[in-house]
Design a protein around this motif. Sequence first.
Motif: not given
Length: 272
Positions: A27-34, A43-58
Amino acid sequence: MSRVKPFLRWAGGKTWLTKYIETFLPESFENYYEPFVGGGSMFLFLKSKGIIKKKAYLSDTNAELINAYRIIKSNSEDLINKLESFENNEKFYYKVRETTFDNNLENAARFIYLNKTSFNGIYRVNRKGIYNVPFGYRKIKDLFEFDNLLKVADQLQNTFFSVRDFKESCKKAKAKDLIFLDPPYTVAHENNGFVQYNQSIFSWENQIQLSKLSEKLNNDQIYFIITNAYHNSIKEIYTTGSKIPLIRSSTIGGKGAIRTNYKEILITNIEK
């Protein structure tokens, strides 16, 4: 915002999975790692839809790939200016392929150009580490899709990059972070054409390491989603989380290739 597409062609990419991924997310999560970012479709799908709300580490072990992401994020306009000077013909292709540039921007342009114009977009180097994929003879007008490249640059804000393997990439993750892991597949499954090549990139020992990592992530209350080959050996070594079979349709191979359905498996500790 209109759809943001990957800026690269990437064997084994997960664009097909973006249609279903929201079914499996917490339902929610903190930072995103890939850690196996590749073409970055998830990543681009989740980020562009606003699902990744905090920091992302790729991250990825491919330094040229990560350099391309960094240049798109920090210097996309100069990158586009460089790419505009590149020609989609065989003579120019081999000239660029044989050239070693001395700065990151030119190396990023070279990497993207070779990816777009090579045979099947394969990334392959010889034993000396020299890229050796032949010219692809692609007849396409908008080779680089500059509008989309600028959209990608927008999505890379608040995103951090590193060149490291998956074990190192996951060390800073904390409880309630989400890690999406899409390793190169290492076992033969339903005639998947990628497998033999990828065995040199991601060994069976690596696969076992990843299965053990999934146990640690679960113990640390870190959400994980792993995609993998649907194969008995995979199902046996992954003992944590649910194993969900998925069907994808894919064309593997060059001109005249046949579109075929393949079964893959999604492994996750996210309870729905």
